[in-house]
Design a protein around this motif. Structure first.
Motif, short mmCIF file in Angstrom:
data_model
loop_
_atom_site.label_atom_id
_atom_site.label_comp_id
_atom_site.label_asym_id
_atom_site.label_seq_id
_atom_site.Cartn_x
_atom_site.Cartn_y
_atom_site.Cartn_z
N PHE A 28 4.69 24.54 -49.39
CA PHE A 28 4.43 23.95 -48.08
C PHE A 28 3.44 24.81 -47.29
N ALA A 29 3.66 26.14 -47.28
CA ALA A 29 2.77 27.03 -46.53
C ALA A 29 1.34 26.93 -47.05
N GLU A 30 1.17 26.83 -48.36
CA GLU A 30 -0.17 26.69 -48.92
C GLU A 30 -0.81 25.37 -48.47
N LYS A 31 -0.05 24.29 -48.57
CA LYS A 31 -0.58 22.98 -48.17
C LYS A 31 -0.94 22.97 -46.69
N LEU A 32 -0.04 23.47 -45.85
CA LEU A 32 -0.28 23.47 -44.41
C LEU A 32 -1.47 24.34 -44.05
N SER A 33 -1.55 25.53 -44.64
CA SER A 33 -2.64 26.44 -44.33
C SER A 33 -4.00 25.84 -44.67
N LEU A 34 -4.13 25.28 -45.86
CA LEU A 34 -5.39 24.67 -46.27
C LEU A 34 -5.74 23.48 -45.36
N TYR A 35 -4.73 22.70 -44.99
CA TYR A 35 -4.94 21.56 -44.09
C TYR A 35 -5.44 22.01 -42.73
N LEU A 36 -4.78 23.02 -42.17
CA LEU A 36 -5.15 23.46 -40.82
C LEU A 36 -6.53 24.12 -40.79
N VAL A 37 -6.87 24.86 -41.84
CA VAL A 37 -8.21 25.47 -41.90
C VAL A 37 -9.28 24.38 -41.84
N LYS A 38 -9.03 23.27 -42.52
CA LYS A 38 -9.99 22.16 -42.48
C LYS A 38 -10.07 21.54 -41.08
N GLN A 39 -8.99 21.68 -40.31
CA GLN A 39 -8.97 21.14 -38.95
C GLN A 39 -9.50 22.14 -37.92
N GLY A 40 -9.97 23.31 -38.41
CA GLY A 40 -10.58 24.28 -37.52
C GLY A 40 -9.66 25.39 -37.04
N TRP A 41 -8.47 25.51 -37.60
CA TRP A 41 -7.55 26.58 -37.23
C TRP A 41 -7.90 27.86 -37.97
N GLN A 42 -7.50 28.99 -37.38
CA GLN A 42 -7.51 30.28 -38.08
C GLN A 42 -6.07 30.56 -38.50
N VAL A 43 -5.85 30.67 -39.80
CA VAL A 43 -4.48 30.81 -40.33
C VAL A 43 -4.32 32.16 -41.01
N THR A 44 -3.20 32.83 -40.68
CA THR A 44 -2.85 34.11 -41.30
C THR A 44 -1.49 33.97 -41.96
N VAL A 45 -1.37 34.45 -43.19
CA VAL A 45 -0.11 34.37 -43.93
C VAL A 45 0.26 35.77 -44.42
N TYR A 46 1.49 36.17 -44.15
CA TYR A 46 2.00 37.45 -44.66
C TYR A 46 2.47 37.29 -46.10
N CYS A 47 2.08 38.24 -46.97
CA CYS A 47 2.37 38.15 -48.40
C CYS A 47 3.09 39.41 -48.89
N GLN A 48 4.16 39.22 -49.61
CA GLN A 48 4.91 40.34 -50.17
C GLN A 48 4.33 40.73 -51.52
N GLU A 49 4.05 42.04 -51.67
CA GLU A 49 3.51 42.56 -52.92
C GLU A 49 4.46 43.63 -53.48
N SER A 50 4.48 43.76 -54.78
CA SER A 50 5.30 44.79 -55.41
C SER A 50 4.56 46.11 -55.42
N GLY A 51 5.27 47.20 -55.13
CA GLY A 51 4.66 48.52 -55.20
C GLY A 51 4.74 49.27 -53.89
N THR A 52 3.89 50.27 -53.79
CA THR A 52 3.84 51.11 -52.59
C THR A 52 2.41 51.19 -52.09
N GLY A 53 2.25 51.75 -50.91
CA GLY A 53 0.91 51.91 -50.36
C GLY A 53 0.82 51.31 -48.97
N SER A 54 -0.41 51.19 -48.51
CA SER A 54 -0.63 50.72 -47.14
C SER A 54 -0.83 49.21 -47.10
N ILE A 55 -0.69 48.64 -45.93
CA ILE A 55 -0.91 47.21 -45.71
C ILE A 55 -2.41 46.92 -45.84
#
Length: 373
Positions: free
Chosen positions: A22-49
């Motif tokens: 759903f988040a992927e579908k909504l994000s792609l849809y809103l970008v086409k409508q002129g929105w700026q979309v940011t999504v937080y993503c969980q990654e495995s491991g250590t280090g900085s954001i």
């Protein structure tokens, strides 16, 4: 330019489940409508954001060393804290760590929360987990500026916690599968209409044991394909399900190739849906999108979604009776009628275009006025 920040999922592109899709579908849809979309993503491991861009969507990657539930909770915490420095509108998918959203309320950020299903009712959770989810459901109701329910019954449930005016009902969406390739079935030695399929997490509240036992109670001259991650050596319930299965039951594991899953739905005699807890289930919506005839557990959630596209069972005995009746070839006309009804219901309620446009209208309504310029 309007800004939306999405919290509560593991990230995009979708690799895990319904909320990620759903988040992927909504994000792609809103970008086409002129929105700026940011999504937080969980990654495995250590280090900085770190940050990256994917199809015009900004992704913020947070590395987490912990695995499992602890890692997810830690990720949600770090994402929420990081998001306190963002401006725009926030959309949180799920309430599993809604206690953290208190920070956004204190900060004055506007947060719309999709409350998902009734997680604390799931049989797989122990007392501690059920208590955690129950408390977070309450927290989501309190701390969210507005709530989304994906099913009328979920809205009714949430309305026992907050005013109905604080809740908007928007169901889950799905893709239409108008055709597929029968050759895809060859790897499993299946023939079109010669099998039925279950696609779900193998958990007690999804009725796997009842369905498999009912199907295996006698020879069917038919296959039952059971998709899902089974670990019989580690999970007692998984072992029970596999031990109950007859020779006509196939366990291919979890399949992540979309075209294969679509073919299994499209060419099945029945899609079997045993979910007893939750709202609008993505897999059931996707079955309607594939024009499936459906055998489903009899509850208000499933009946609202599938309607006359399904026949319903209450228990193992009922399920066996339905298999006895509808797996015979002389019901092909009825199955064709059910398939037409699936397609009709899908286009009436569950196309992504319909769902995503409803979301954008709601997000515009709740967009912080001082940041809308």
């Amino acid at each position: 330019m309007k800004k939306l920040i999405i919290l509560g999922i593991r990230g995009i592109p979708a690799r895990h489940g319904g909320f990620e899709t759903f988040a992927e579908k909504l994000s792609l849809y809103l970008v086409k409508q002129g929105w700026q979309v940011t999504v937080y993503c969980q990654e495995s491991g250590t280090g900085s954001i770190s940050t990256s861009e994917w199809n015009g969507i900004q992704r913020i990657h947070i590395p987490i060393a912990n695995a499992g539930v602890a890692g997810t909770i830690f990720f949600d915490w770090k994402a929420t804290v990081h998001a306190l420095g963002k401006s725009g509108l926030f959309l949180t998918l799920g309430y599993n760590t809604a206690v953290f959203n208190l920070l956004q309320r204190i900060k004055g950020q506007t947060n719309v929360i999709n409350m998902d299903g009734i997680e604390w009712k799931r049989e797989k959770w122990g007392v501690f987990a059920k208590t955690w989810f129950w408390l977070n459901e309450r927290a989501g109701c309190w701390f969210g500026n507005h709530l989304v329910a994906d099913h009328p019954m979920i809205k009714d449930h949430l309305a026992t916690r907050v005013s109905r005016s604080k809740i908007t009902m928007i169901p889950y969406g799905g893709d239409c599968v108008a055709n597929s390739t029968a050759a895809t079935l060859d790897r499993y030695k299946l023939e079109p209409q010669g099998f039925s399929v279950i696609i779900a997490r193998p958990e007690p509240e999804n009725s796997f044991l009842q369905i498999v036992t009912a199907f295996s109670s006698k020879p069917r001259d038919h296959k039952l394909v059971v998709l899902g991650n089974f670990s019989p050596d580690k999970n007692k319930y998984h072992k029970q399900v596999m031990d109950a299965a007859g020779d006509e039951v196939i366990f291919p594991g979890a399949i992540y190739e979309a075209e294969v899953v679509q073919a299994l739905r499209y060419f099945s005699r029945f899609y079997i849906h045993g979910h007893r807890v939750g709202g609008t289930n993505p897999s059931l919506v996707e079955a309607l999108g594939a024009g499936c005839s459906v055998i489903a557990h009899n509850n208000h959630f499933n009946r609202w979604v599938a309607g006359d596209a399904a026949v319903y069972f209450n228990d193992e005995h009922d399920c066996a009776v339905l298999f006895d009746k509808y797996l015979r070839s002389d019901h092909s006309c009825l199955i064709a009628t059910m398939r037409k009804e699936s397609t009709r219901r899908f286009y009436e309620k569950f196309t992504w275009e319909n769902i995503l446009s409803q979301y954008e209208k709601l997000l515009i309504q709740w967009y912080p006025k001082e940041r809308s310029k």
